[in-house]
Enzyme design. Structure first.
Site, PDB file in Angstrom:
ATOM      1  N   SER A  68       0.824  -1.204   0.000  1.00  0.00           N
ATOM      2  CA  SER A  68       0.000   0.000   0.000  1.00  0.00           C
ATOM      3  C   SER A  68       0.857   1.253   0.000  1.00  0.00           C
ATOM      4  O   SER A  68       2.040   1.239   0.354  1.00  0.00           O
ATOM      5  CB  SER A  68      -0.896   0.012   1.239  1.00  0.00           C
ATOM      6  OG  SER A  68      -0.101   0.242   2.390  1.00  0.00           O
TER       7      SER A  68
ATOM      8  N   GLY B 148       1.873   2.038   3.619  1.00  0.00           N
ATOM      9  CA  GLY B 148       2.950   1.159   4.080  1.00  0.00           C
ATOM     10  C   GLY B 148       4.275   1.511   3.436  1.00  0.00           C
ATOM     11  O   GLY B 148       5.314   1.582   4.106  1.00  0.00           O
TER      12      GLY B 148
ATOM     13  N   GLU C  25       6.889  -0.288  -4.329  1.00  0.00           N
ATOM     14  CA  GLU C  25       5.931  -0.251  -5.428  1.00  0.00           C
ATOM     15  C   GLU C  25       4.579  -0.138  -4.749  1.00  0.00           C
ATOM     16  O   GLU C  25       4.205  -1.003  -3.956  1.00  0.00           O
ATOM     17  CB  GLU C  25       6.111  -1.533  -6.247  1.00  0.00           C
ATOM     18  CG  GLU C  25       5.442  -1.478  -7.584  1.00  0.00           C
ATOM     19  CD  GLU C  25       4.184  -2.282  -7.561  1.00  0.00           C
ATOM     20  OE1 GLU C  25       3.165  -1.723  -7.105  1.00  0.00           O
ATOM     21  OE2 GLU C  25       4.229  -3.447  -7.967  1.00  0.00           O
TER      22      GLU C  25
ATOM     23  N   CYS D 169      -1.527  -4.823  -9.118  1.00  0.00           N
ATOM     24  CA  CYS D 169      -0.991  -3.465  -9.142  1.00  0.00           C
ATOM     25  C   CYS D 169      -1.334  -2.777 -10.460  1.00  0.00           C
ATOM     26  O   CYS D 169      -1.366  -1.563 -10.541  1.00  0.00           O
ATOM     27  CB  CYS D 169       0.522  -3.490  -9.000  1.00  0.00           C
ATOM     28  SG  CYS D 169       1.126  -4.659  -7.798  1.00  0.00           S
TER      29      CYS D 169
END
Lengths: 525, 525
Positions: B243, B246, B266, B303
Site C-alpha cells: 500500500s 505502508g 511499489e 498493481c
C-alpha cells in the site's frame, strides 16, 4: 566580451533580482567586486521552472546530433570568453590562473565528452523483446525499453570549482546530455564567473534553435531561493556539490515534496590513505612529501582531499611523518575561496586540535583568508572514541592514525564512514594485506586507488566520483564521468506500440545503429 | 514434505517467535489455518541482520556460476514442494489453483532468468580506461569500473502474489543475483506458503555451501518488526510491494536512519486506459467485454488493474459501456485475499460512489470476503475536482471519465499522477492523437501499452514494472524483469590497482569474457 551586468538569466532574458543586492568578494584582498548582483526570489524560480517545463518536450525531442552539437557549442562559447573568464574567476575565488585554465579545459572537455556519449547512444538503454505469438501457455507481447529524461533539473553551483562544478559543470552537462532542461542556482562566491558562463550557454541555446527555457541561471540564498527551486513541482531531480548540512537540507526538502524527487548531493569525505609497511619502508620520506603536496594543493579545497592517513607503527612511518611535517611547515599559505570557508577551516582545525596532537602547521600569515595547513595525529583508540575526528575539515588539514599493527589498521578501515575515495600505498610485499583492505574499502568508497593521491579526478568513462553516505546522498551514481548521465534518466517499456509510433531507438531494423539488447543479447541489432 | 512448524528461519535455524501467536486465514471460509506462527521482534531482526552481514563477504565472493546454480537450485526446490505449495497458497489466499500454478512458474522462471543474467555478466558494468602515461599536460591513470552489491537487503512479501512477489519473488531473486544476502519479512496473509518457500531457499543455501546468513525469513508486524528491519544498520536497501501508506512509512524510516538507504516501494497505481475514437467505433462492445475481463481477473487484486478509463463521447463509447456494464453485472463474486482487503475495497467503492455515478455492480454474495466488481463514471470536470477519484481502490473497481473531445482527453492524461502502466486503444486512424498521447504518457508511466490490457506483467529483459511517484518511490528502476538487478548495485572505480589485486571482471585480457566498455567502446574485450 561585454561588461558584467549583475543579471540573472531566465529563459534567455536578463533579469535583475529585487530581493537583495550582493557582490562577489576577492578573497585575497577581502575587497568587494563590481557589479552588484540582484538576488531573485520565488517569482523568478517559478518563471524559470515554467520555462523549463515548457521547453522540455521540444528539448528532449532533439536528435542526438542536435543535442551533441549544442553541448559542443557551449564548450566553444566558453572558450571564446577567453582570458576575461579566467581573470574574473581568479578574482572571485583566489585560485591561481593556471589551475583555472586547467579547470576550464576540464569543463569544456566534459561537455564534448558528453556530446560523444549522446551520439554513441548506449545511454538510451534500448532493449527489444520481440513478440512470441505462438508461445504456450500464453503468447508474449512485443515489449521494448528505452530510457527517457526525468524532466527539468536543478543544479547548485559549488564554491570550490567555479567552472567544472558550477554553471556549465558536470551536473549541467550530464542533465543536458540526458535531455533535461536545467535551472542553475549560481554560487554567490563567483557571481561574475557564473554570469559569463551563463551567457555562453544562453547564446548556445539561441544559436541552436532550442527553446529558451532549456537553460536558466538564478542567484539567491540557499534556504530561500534554493529551497523554492528544489520544491518547485516542475523540477524532477537535483544536482548539488557542497557541505553536508547544505546537502542534507536539500535531501529533506525534496523528500517532503508531495512528489519526492532524487537529490544527487555530493557532500563530505575525508578520503582515507592507507600506508602499508612495504611502501613505508621503501619510500616513507618520499610519500610524506608527496602527501603534503596533495594535501595543500588548492588550499586543500577538494572533495577528495586526503584528510586521514592510517598506518601501522614500524620502519618508515617516522620518515613519512617527518617529511610530511617539514613540507607542511614550509607550505606557503594560500588564499581560501571565501571568508566563510576560511573561518570554518580555522575553527575545524581548532576543534581537531582539542582531540588530537598537532604535528605541524603551515606558516602564519597576515594575508586575508589564508589557509595554514595542519597535520595532526592520534591513535586508533582515539579515533574510534572521537566522532569529531571523523568529520571533514574542508581545507588543507589531515589526521594521521598511528596503529599498532595490521589488524588495527583493518579495524580502522572498517570504522570509517562512506567515502568518495580510499587510497592504498603498497608494494608487492604488501599484497596480501592490500587485498584484504581492498575488499573492505570497495564497500566504503566510490573509488579505490593505489600508489597515488586522491586529488585530481579524471573525467572519463570508468571514473566514479560518488560513494556511500555521507560522501553522497545516493551511492548508486557518480557526478563525474560519463556514467553520470544515468542520474537523469528512467526506463520506460513500450508494449505492442505500433511501429509507426515507436521511437526510432526502438524501431525494427535499428535505424539509429544503436547497441541494443534483443531478447537479452547485446549487439548492434 | 514435512509438516508446517510455525517457525521463522534465521540463517538456517528454525526459530519460533515469542512476541505474538498468529495464524493464517482461509478467506473463503473466514477460518483460521493451523499451525500457529510466532511473531518475532527486535532480537530476531538483529540476529538475522548480523548473520546477513557476516555472510556478505563470502556470498558476494561467489563466482557467477556458483551464484547462478544457487538461484536454479532454489527454483528446483520450489518445484519439488509440489501440490502441497499450491494447496496451502490456495487455502491462504483464496486464489484459484490454476492462477497459483501459473504464478509458481513465473516465480521459478524469474529465478532461472536471473541465473542467466548473472552468467551473462553485463550487470557488472565493466569499464576500462587504460593508462595514458604520455598524455599531456597530465598523464592518465589506469581507471576501471565495476558494480558491487550494496549489502544485505530487506524484502517485504506482498499479499497479492504469495509466490511471485513474496519470499522467493522478484525482489529476492534480483537481490540474490546481485550478490546481496536477503532478509524477508513474510506476509501474515500467507504464513504457511512463506514457510514452505523459505525452507526451499534455506535448503538451497545449505546445499550450495553458502553461509547460512545468506537468507533469513522473519514474521512480525510491519510497524514493529518491519521498521526494526528497515532501520537495522546492516540493511542497505529495501524492496517492498504494497500500500501507499505502508510504502511511505518505510521510505520515511529509511530516510531517517543515520545512514539513509534506498527503498524500492511499489505502491499504488490506477493504470489509465485511453479509448480513442477509431478503436471505439471499430470494436467498442468487444473492448467493453475484454476490459471487464481484465478488471475482474483475480478480484482485481493487481498493481496493474485498469482502474481508470478515459474516452471522448462519440460513436462506440455507449457500446463499450453497455458491454462492460453487462459483463461486470455478471461477473461471479470472487474471494479477496484478506478480510482487511475486502473491507477496504468495499469502503473504497462506497467513497467513489459518493463522487461518481455507479454504472454497474457485480452480483451480491453472502460468501465471506467476496469482491463485487464496480464500474463508475464521471466527467472530466468531476475527475479534476475530485482528489478522491485519483486514489487507487485495490480490487475490481474502475472509473470511466467521459470527455467532450480529444483535447479534454489529453488534459486528463496530463492530470494523472505517476502510474505503473498507461494503455491506449487505437486504430491507424487514431495515430495522430495516439502519438501525442504517447508523448504525455511515457513521462507518467513505467509502461505504455497499445491495444491490450495492463494486467499480466511479462518477466523479461525489456519489462518495466515501475513508474513515477506515487506508483513507486523510485522511478529510475523496475521491480520486474532483468533490469531489476541494478537496484542492488553501485559502481566502484579502481585506479592503478595492481593487476594481481584486480577483480577478474576488470583484468587485462578479459578472462571472464564479459561485455566491457574500453575507452568508451563496447565490446567483448
Amino acid at each position: 566580451m561585454t561588461a558584467l551586468t549583475g543579471n540573472m538569466l531566465i529563459a534567455g532574458e536578463p533579469v535583475f533580482g529585487a530581493e537583495a543586492e550582493v557582490r562577489a568578494l576577492d578573497p585575497a584582498a577581502n575587497a568587494e567586486l563590481e557589479p552588484a548582483y540582484g538576488h531573485g526570489g520565488e517569482a523568478e524560480v517559478r518563471r524559470a521552472c515554467e520555462a523549463a517545463a515548457a521547453a522540455f518536450a521540444a528539448y528532449r525531442g532533439t536528435t542526438a546530433e542536435e543535442r551533441a552539437r549544442f553541448l559542443e557549442r557551449i564548450a566553444d562559447n566558453i572558450e571564446e570568453l577567453g582570458d576575461a573568464l579566467i581573470e574574473r574567476a581568479h578574482a572571485e575565488s583566489g585560485l591561481p590562473a593556471g589551475r583555472l585554465t586547467g579547470e576550464r579545459a576540464r569543463t569544456t572537455g566534459q561537455l564534448r565528452l558528453f556530446a560523444e556519449v549522446v551520439r554513441e547512444g548506449s545511454w538510451i538503454g534500448a532493449r527489444v523483446d520481440p513478440a512470441l505469438p505462438d508461445r504456450t501457455p500464453l503468447p508474449r507481447a512485443d515489449i521494448r525499453q528505452r530510457k527517457v529524461p526525468l524532466g527539468p533539473v536543478a543544479v547548485f553551483g559549488a564554491s570550490n570549482f567555479p567552472l567544472a562544478f558550477s554553471v556549465a559543470g558536470g551536473d549541467t552537462a550530464a542533465a543536458l546530455a540526458a535531455g533535461c532542461p536545467v535551472v542553475v542556482k549560481g554560487h554567490d562566491a563567483h557571481l561574475g564567473t557564473s554570469e559569463l558562463v551563463g551567457r555562453a550557454i544562453t547564446r548556445a541555446v539561441a544559436d541552436s534553435g532550442l527553446p529558451a527555457g532549456t537553460f536558466s541561471l538564478l542567484f539567491g540564498p540557499g534556504p530561500g531561493l534554493g529551497t523554492a527551486l528544489v520544491t518547485d513541482p516542475r523540477i524532477q531531480a537535483v544536482g548539488f556539490t557542497g557541505s553536508r548540512a547544505g546537502g542534507l537540507a536539500l535531501v529533506r526538502a525534496a523528500a517532503a515534496r508531495p512528489q519526492p524527487i532524487p537529490v544527487y548531493a555530493e557532500m563530505s569525505s575525508i578520503n582515507p590513505v592507507f600506508l602499508l609497511p612495504g611502501a613505508l619502508a621503501e619510500r616513507g620520506a618520499r610519500l610524506g612529501t608527496e602527501f603534503a603536496g596533495s594535501l595543500t594543493l588548492g588550499s586543500g579545497q577538494f572533495c577528495t582531499n586526503p584528510g586521514l592517513v592510517i598506518a601501522a607503527d614500524g620502519h618508515g612511518l617516522d620518515e613519512f611523518l617527518d617529511a610530511a611535517a617539514a613540507a607542511v611547515e614550509q607550505a606557503a599559505p594560500t588564499t581560501m575561496l571565501t571568508p566563510g570557508i576560511a573561518g570554518s577551516y580555522a575553527a575545524g582545525v581548532d576543534e581537531l586540535s582539542a582531540h588530537a596532537t598537532v604535528l605541524a602547521r603551515g606558516p602564519e600569515s597576515d594575508a586575508p583568508n589564508a589557509c595554514r595547513a595542519a597535520l595532526l595525529a592520534t591513535d586508533a583508540a582515539g579515533f574510534t572514541a572521537g566522532p569529531q575526528l571523523h568529520q571533514e575539515v574542508f581545507g588543507a588539514c589531515s589526521l594521521v592514525i598511528r596503529c599498532r599493527d595490521a589488524a588495527e589498521v583493518r579495524r580502522v578501515a572498517e570504522s570509517v564512514e562512506g567515502q568518495l575515495t580510499a587510497t592504498v600505498h603498497a608494494t608487492e610485499a604488501d599484497h596480501a594485506e592490500a587485498a584484504a583492505l581492498l575488499g573492505v574499502l570497495e564497500l566504503r568508497a566510490g573509488r579505490v586507488l593505489f600508489n597515488g593521491w586522491p586529488t585530481g579526478v579524471e573525467v572519463g568513462h570508468a571514473m566514479v566520483h560518488g560513494g556511500p553516505f555521507p560522501s553522497t546522498s545516493d551511492s548508486r551514481t557518480t557526478s563525474v564521468g560519463t556514467l553520470a548521465i544515468e542520474r537523469f534518466l528512467r526506463p520506460v517499456a513500450y508494449q505492442d506500440v505500433p511501429p509507426a509510433l515507436l521511437p526510432s531507438a526502438l524501431a525494427d531494423g535499428n535505424p539509429d545503429g544503436l547497441w541494443r539488447r534483443v531478447d537479452g543479447e547485446l549487439g548492434r541489432h
